[in-house]
Design a protein around this motif. Structure first.
Motif, PDB file in Angstrom:
ATOM      1  N   ARG A  57      35.614  14.948   0.936  1.00 56.74           N
ATOM      2  CA  ARG A  57      35.417  14.849   2.388  1.00 56.74           C
ATOM      3  C   ARG A  57      36.001  16.064   3.088  1.00 56.74           C
ATOM      4  NH1 ARG A  57      37.245   9.292   4.935  1.00 56.74           N
ATOM      5  NH2 ARG A  57      39.284  10.281   5.149  1.00 56.74           N
ATOM      6  N   ALA A  58      37.122  16.578   2.564  1.00 54.35           N
ATOM      7  CA  ALA A  58      37.728  17.771   3.158  1.00 54.35           C
ATOM      8  C   ALA A  58      36.815  18.974   3.012  1.00 54.35           C
ATOM      9  CB  ALA A  58      39.080  18.044   2.499  1.00 54.35           C
ATOM     10  N   VAL A  59      36.120  19.087   1.877  1.00 53.26           N
ATOM     11  CA  VAL A  59      35.188  20.207   1.693  1.00 53.26           C
ATOM     12  C   VAL A  59      34.107  20.164   2.760  1.00 53.26           C
ATOM     13  CG1 VAL A  59      33.453  21.206   0.170  1.00 53.26           C
ATOM     14  CG2 VAL A  59      35.614  20.422  -0.778  1.00 53.26           C
ATOM     15  N   GLY A  60      33.540  18.975   2.985  1.00 53.04           N
ATOM     16  CA  GLY A  60      32.484  18.857   4.007  1.00 53.04           C
ATOM     17  C   GLY A  60      32.995  19.172   5.397  1.00 53.04           C
ATOM     18  N   ALA A  61      34.178  18.661   5.745  1.00 53.47           N
ATOM     19  CA  ALA A  61      34.732  18.917   7.078  1.00 53.47           C
ATOM     20  C   ALA A  61      35.082  20.390   7.253  1.00 53.47           C
ATOM     21  CB  ALA A  61      35.966  18.052   7.299  1.00 53.47           C
ATOM     22  N   ASP A 116      34.047  25.496   9.812  1.00 55.92           N
ATOM     23  CA  ASP A 116      34.193  26.915   9.472  1.00 55.92           C
ATOM     24  C   ASP A 116      35.653  27.244   9.139  1.00 55.92           C
ATOM     25  OD1 ASP A 116      33.428  29.505   8.983  1.00 55.92           O
ATOM     26  OD2 ASP A 116      33.652  30.146  11.064  1.00 55.92           O
ATOM     27  N   GLN A 117      36.175  26.507   8.164  1.00 53.58           N
ATOM     28  CA  GLN A 117      37.552  26.714   7.706  1.00 53.58           C
ATOM     29  C   GLN A 117      37.523  27.051   6.214  1.00 53.58           C
ATOM     30  OE1 GLN A 117      40.538  26.632   9.214  1.00 53.58           O
ATOM     31  NE2 GLN A 117      39.745  26.275  11.270  1.00 53.58           N
ATOM     32  N   PRO A 118      37.243  28.310   5.872  1.00 51.62           N
ATOM     33  CA  PRO A 118      37.122  28.657   4.445  1.00 51.62           C
ATOM     34  C   PRO A 118      38.410  28.439   3.657  1.00 51.62           C
ATOM     35  CG  PRO A 118      37.143  30.640   5.821  1.00 51.62           C
ATOM     36  CD  PRO A 118      37.000  29.480   6.748  1.00 51.62           C
ATOM     37  N   ASP A 119      39.555  28.632   4.319  1.00 54.15           N
ATOM     38  CA  ASP A 119      40.827  28.416   3.619  1.00 54.15           C
ATOM     39  C   ASP A 119      40.963  26.971   3.158  1.00 54.15           C
ATOM     40  OD1 ASP A 119      43.151  29.526   2.628  1.00 54.15           O
ATOM     41  OD2 ASP A 119      43.700  30.436   4.526  1.00 54.15           O
ATOM     42  N   ALA A 120      40.651  26.027   4.079  1.00 53.25           N
ATOM     43  CA  ALA A 120      40.731  24.605   3.733  1.00 53.25           C
ATOM     44  C   ALA A 120      39.699  24.242   2.680  1.00 53.25           C
ATOM     45  CB  ALA A 120      40.543  23.758   4.980  1.00 53.25           C
ATOM     46  N   ALA A 121      38.497  24.835   2.775  1.00 57.46           N
ATOM     47  CA  ALA A 121      37.464  24.560   1.776  1.00 57.46           C
ATOM     48  C   ALA A 121      37.917  25.001   0.390  1.00 57.46           C
ATOM     49  CB  ALA A 121      36.167  25.269   2.160  1.00 57.46           C
ATOM     50  N   CYS A 122      38.539  26.158   0.316  1.00 59.19           N
ATOM     51  CA  CYS A 122      39.042  26.641  -0.974  1.00 59.19           C
ATOM     52  C   CYS A 122      40.107  25.699  -1.530  1.00 59.19           C
ATOM     53  CB  CYS A 122      39.636  28.044  -0.819  1.00 59.19           C
ATOM     54  SG  CYS A 122      38.414  29.341  -0.562  1.00 59.19           S
ATOM     55  N   GLY A 123      41.025  25.264  -0.667  1.00 55.41           N
ATOM     56  CA  GLY A 123      42.076  24.360  -1.125  1.00 55.41           C
ATOM     57  C   GLY A 123      41.517  23.061  -1.658  1.00 55.41           C
ATOM     58  N   ALA A 124      40.513  22.505  -0.980  1.00 53.54           N
ATOM     59  CA  ALA A 124      39.918  21.244  -1.433  1.00 53.54           C
ATOM     60  C   ALA A 124      39.156  21.432  -2.741  1.00 53.54           C
ATOM     61  CB  ALA A 124      38.994  20.700  -0.348  1.00 53.54           C
TER      62      ALA A 124
END
Length: 949
Positions: free
Chosen positions: A531-535, A540-548
């Protein structure tokens, strides 16, 4: 000997120690020092030496010096050049020409006088003459020293000459003496970091690990390795009350006085120049200072040369644009001496010059501009520039500089933000960046305490800040605090909007889920991470997408290695596309961990760990360090594994990272287990126990990776089976994210015992952990055993060959596999069981694992093969039993009797006949004087290996 070095490096201390050693050896010791204080005195260090000898009653009579006695008397007169004492004659080379004023003796005459005096003084005991601070000596003294260097070789005396690096006549004399081999030379250099640690501990009278981390950090970063500065920092720290945050402790008074004294010698322009330079910190740009001060270039060049000569500053890099204070405390001392008005005036001038010379403040110039605006009292502009500089430092600077520099900049920015004085958006930006930097580097000492969240900050951003605080709490093993921040974050985001802030909350919740003991925690964490990847994509939060994505990969690795690698590659691609070095490095670490089991050597994993360390990214560096330690244990590189574990344990403990500390303590237990060192393994597991709440999945790994393997090396297969069963049970309660043997050794032992069959072997070969090289050796041999039972001998042999090829990097595990499958291979007629057992027996005997080696020999005898006799192994028999005449084989039987095991089971365990067991038991009872085996078992409880619950 010439001893040279910069001020404070320990030249005088070394000379003092030399004098003490010489005195202890009953030598005559004498010392003189040059000085620029007071009116000039010709030959001052020599005169001081003569006066010291006179006070000690060691000065020879003038008659002993022949015609040079009057020269000595003249040197000792109150005022050089006064009229001679009545009755004394002119010494050689000292007669006055007619009509001239009375003059002192020539340097040549003084030199010969000193040479004869040293010969007389040292005739019986030898003499050590120390001449200190020769860089301040007059020309006459240096001429005498040069003469002594050339002629003292046959005299009973030693010269120890101390001089600084100052480019004066003394330095040139030292160079000439070294070139013509008239003197040895010892150039003292600053202390290394390990040496600084030892000096701090010695000054405190404590062990190195007991030193206050704050003091050690200040000594390492503020002293440049100069012993004088280190010692004064320690003494100043010891004399002050405990420091709690806030302003950096002031410079020790003795250090500040030393800086002031050397700066004063440069004159008013030098004082102004260095005061303005201190506004930049340790290093400063000369062109900017020159423009800001508006001073003539020639005059400033003279000041620069003098400051270099006094060791206050040093060139920093090639060219003449950048200089640095020799040690940071010098800059701090000069800055402390500037009044508020003078500091602000200098800072504004320097800021204007910087903006003029570097329009737009590109690159690192932002940090310098921010510092100048802070000194000028312009807090808001300083905070803005600090944030921009920290962002640039994280993304653009070299890895070694980025983490500490970004943290320093953000800490300064946050310190300038008093509640209610800054715009809420600016406060949010600073706090977000600071928390991200703390989480990346695990530098919890930089975490604001307590981290105040301005209520004026927009609600969504406040939720993101609490999510960051939750992630930091999870990192440090504080689950209750993590959940409290998560509850706050969720309450601030009603309706769960799919944006970057909700992505941070879901990602923090996924990490917190890993610390919650529950059977479904991994599934819940994976759902939250998806869910974090989708959000993150929506916001537009590439840092959070990478972490997830990185978390998804770690969760998938246990079951599907290819899917895990795909997640890591996707995270890496996003990081590269958005120029995010931190998640890119973390992705490289995870990819290297995944590939470590396939590489011939774990080189890629070593490189990834080093890169993470260079960037100051301790969480991924510790994950790589744990994986690397396990891989080295499996490859029997136990010393390398120990070093990795020791470093990681100390770092994680010092930083309060309980989850990482638990990993390294588990690795330590595994290291002992793979060496068959049960007592040490048990101690390591006891140290791990209090940390298991911070990492619930590690309990299963402690049974599978440590206890069970140690039992196998003790030939206690039943115990190993029980421990693996407990590992499986714990994994069902709290699933582990790492492999504990489910797809490897568990399968092989299950197949050998007849509990597992073809259906159990079908899945593991395709599973993530089962597909690793480590597990392929076990699973492949399990497959070979099944093929042999089914009568497919050639296929079984081929499967075994493939499994043993996978086992090549793992010497201990390979031989253990050979020992385990030799009997079914012999019985079913496949493979090379006799050769396998001989290889295993040879290895285990050499490694000191005598139970496994004995089992191998027994199996060889059962196969009718010749067995090499082993006469060693008596060291495993306790001394009191050796004195009773107990043999190695009798001791093996005695240990099992002490466990109250029947003769029949002992025979099966040791692969000997029950009748032979009876003979050994009778011999043991007779030799130890016990009436029956029950009495022996009670008295020999200490022979039973202790197995923790």
């Amino acid at each position: 000997m010439f001893v040279t070095g910069e001020p404070g490096v320990g030249k005088t201390r070394l000379a003092t120690e030399a004098l003490a050693e010489a005195a202890a050896a009953d030598m005559v010791t004498v010392r003189g020092r040059a000085s620029t204080v007071g009116p000039p005195v010709p030959y001052r260090p020599l005169v001081e030496a003569l006066l010291l000898l006179a006070r000690a009653g060691l000065l020879p009579d003038p008659e002993e010096l022949g015609g040079y006695g009057p020269v000595m008397a003249r040197l000792l007169s109150d005022t050089p050049g006064t009229t001679q004492a009545p009755g004394t004659a002119d010494a050689p080379g000292t007669a006055d020409a007619p009509g001239t004023a009375h003059r002192g003796p020539s340097p040549l005459t003084v030199a010969e006088t000193m040479l004869r005096l040293l010969a007389a003084v040292g005739r019986r005991r030898g003499c050590l003459l120390v001449l200190d601070d020769l860089h301040d000596a007059d020309a006459g003294t240096l001429a005498v020293v040069e003469y002594l260097l050339d002629n003292i070789g046959h005299q009973p005396a030693v010269l120890l000459l101390v001089a600084g690096h100052t480019p004066r006549a003394a330095a040139e004399l030292a160079l000439r003496a070294r070139q013509r081999e008239a003197a040895e030379s010892l150039d003292l250099t600053p202390l290394t970091h390990p040496d600084v640690r030892l000096l701090v501990a010695a000054e405190l009278g404590a062990a190195p690990e007991e030193v206050c981390p704050e003091l050690l950090h200040r000594a390492l970063t503020g002293s440049a390795g100069i012993p004088f500065v280190v010692k004064e920092l320690v003494h100043d720290h010891a004399g002050r009350p405990t420091h709690h945050g806030g302003r950096t402790p002031s410079v020790p008074p003795t250090v500040a006085d030393d800086v002031r004294r050397r700066t004063a010698s440069l004159g008013p322009l030098g004082l102004r120049f260095l005061g303005a330079a201190a506004l930049f910190g340790r290093r400063f740009p000369l062109p900017v200072l020159e423009h800001a001060m508006g001073v003539d270039h020639t005059a400033l060049s003279e000041v620069l040369r003098a400051a270099l000569a006094s060791s206050l500053i040093t060139p920093d890099g090639p060219g003449t644009h950048w200089y640095a204070f020799r040690y940071p405390l010098a800059a701090e001392a000069l800055l402390d001496d500037l009044g508020p008005g003078e500091r602000a005036r200098h800072a504004r001038s320097a800021a204007r010059a910087l903006a003029h010379l570097h329009p737009g403040l590109p690159g690192a110039w932002r940090a310098h501009a921010a510092r100048l605006h802070e000194h000028a009292g312009e807090a808001r502009e300083a905070v803005r520039l600090y944030c921009e500089a920290a962002r640039w430092a994280t993304e653009e600077t070299t890895p070694e500089q980025a983490p500490d520099e970004a943290l320093d900049l953000l800490t300064r920015a946050h310190r300038l933000l008093e509640p209610g004085t800054a715009a809420p958006e600016l406060h949010a930006t600073v706090l977000e960046m600071l928390l991200d930097a703390v989480a990346r580097t695990a530098r919890l000492d930089r975490l604001p305490a307590p981290p105040a969240v301005d209520q004026g900050i927009p609600v969504a951003r406040r939720a993101g800040i609490h999510a960051r605080l939750s992630a930091i709490a999870t990192l440090t093993g504080r689950p209750a605090e993590a959940l409290r921040h998560l509850d706050t974050a969720r309450s601030l985001l009603p309706g769960r909007p799919a944006d970057g802030h909700s992505a941070l909350v879901d990602l923090a919740a996924a990490h917190a889920e890993l610390g919650r003991p529950a059977p479904d925690r991994l599934h819940t964490a994976a759902r939250l991470a998806r869910r974090a990847v989708g959000a993150a994509r929506a916001g537009d939060q590439p840092d959070a997408a990478c972490g997830a994505l990185l978390l998804l990969g770690q969760l998938a690795r246990q079951h599907d290695e290819s899917a895990a690698a795909a997640h890591f590659e996707r995270a890496r691609a996003i990081a590269l596309a958005h120029r995010l070095p931190v998640p890119r490095t973390a992705a490289d670490v995870q990819l290297a961990i995944t590939a470590a089991g396939e590489d011939e050597r774990p080189t890629r994993l070593e490189q990834a760990r080093q890169e993470a360390r260079r960037r100051g990214l301790l969480p991924p560096a510790h994950e790589a360090g744990f994986a690397l330690a396990l891989e080295r244990v499996r490859r029997c590189a136990f010393d390398e594994a120990r070093d990795e574990i020791t470093e990681g344990t100390a770092e994680a403990s010092g930083l309060g990272l309980d989850r990482h500390l638990a990993l390294f303590r588990l690795a330590d237990a595994v290291r002992y287990a793979h060496q068959g060192r049960r007592a040490e393994m048990s101690g390591a597991l006891e140290r791990l126990e209090p940390l298991l709440d911070a990492a619930p999945g590690l309990r299963a790994m402690s049974y599978g990776l440590a206890r069970a393997f140690c039992s196998l090396l003790e030939e206690r297969h039943d115990a190993a089976e029980q421990e693996l069963a407990r590992a499986l049970a714990y994994d069902n309660e709290n699933p582990a994210t790492g492999d504990f043997g489910r797809h490897g050794i568990v399968v092989l032992l299950g197949v050998l015992a007849g509990r597992m069959g073809r259906r159990h072997c079908a899945g593991p070969a395709d599973a993530g952990a089962g597909g690793t090289r480590w597990n392929r050796q076990f699973a492949g041999l399990a497959h070979a055993v099944l093929l042999g039972r089914e009568g497919h001998r050639e296929q079984a042999t081929a499967a075994a060959d493939e499994a043993l090829a996978a086992a090549a990097p793992y010497p201990m595990a390979r031989r253990l596999c050979l020992r385990l499958v030799a009997r079914p291979a012999y019985e079913d007629g496949w493979g090379a069981p006799v050769e396998w057992l001989r290889e295993a027996e040879e290895h285990f005997h050499a490694a000191g694992h005598h139970q496994v080696a004995a089992a191998g020999r027994a199996l060889l005898r059962g196969m009718g093969a010749s067995v090499r006799q082993r006469r060693t192994g008596t060291e495993q028999v306790p001394p009191h039993l050796r004195r009773s005449g107990i043999t190695v084989r009798e001791f093996e039987v005695a240990r099992l009797v002490a466990e109250r095991i029947s003769n029949r089971d002992i025979a099966g365990r040791l692969h000997i006949s029950p009748r032979t067991v009876e003979k050994h038991v009778a011999s043991v009872l007779q030799k130890t004087g016990h009436p029956n085996r029950g009495a022996f078992a009670t008295a020999a409880r200490d022979l039973v290996p202790r197995v923790p619950a």
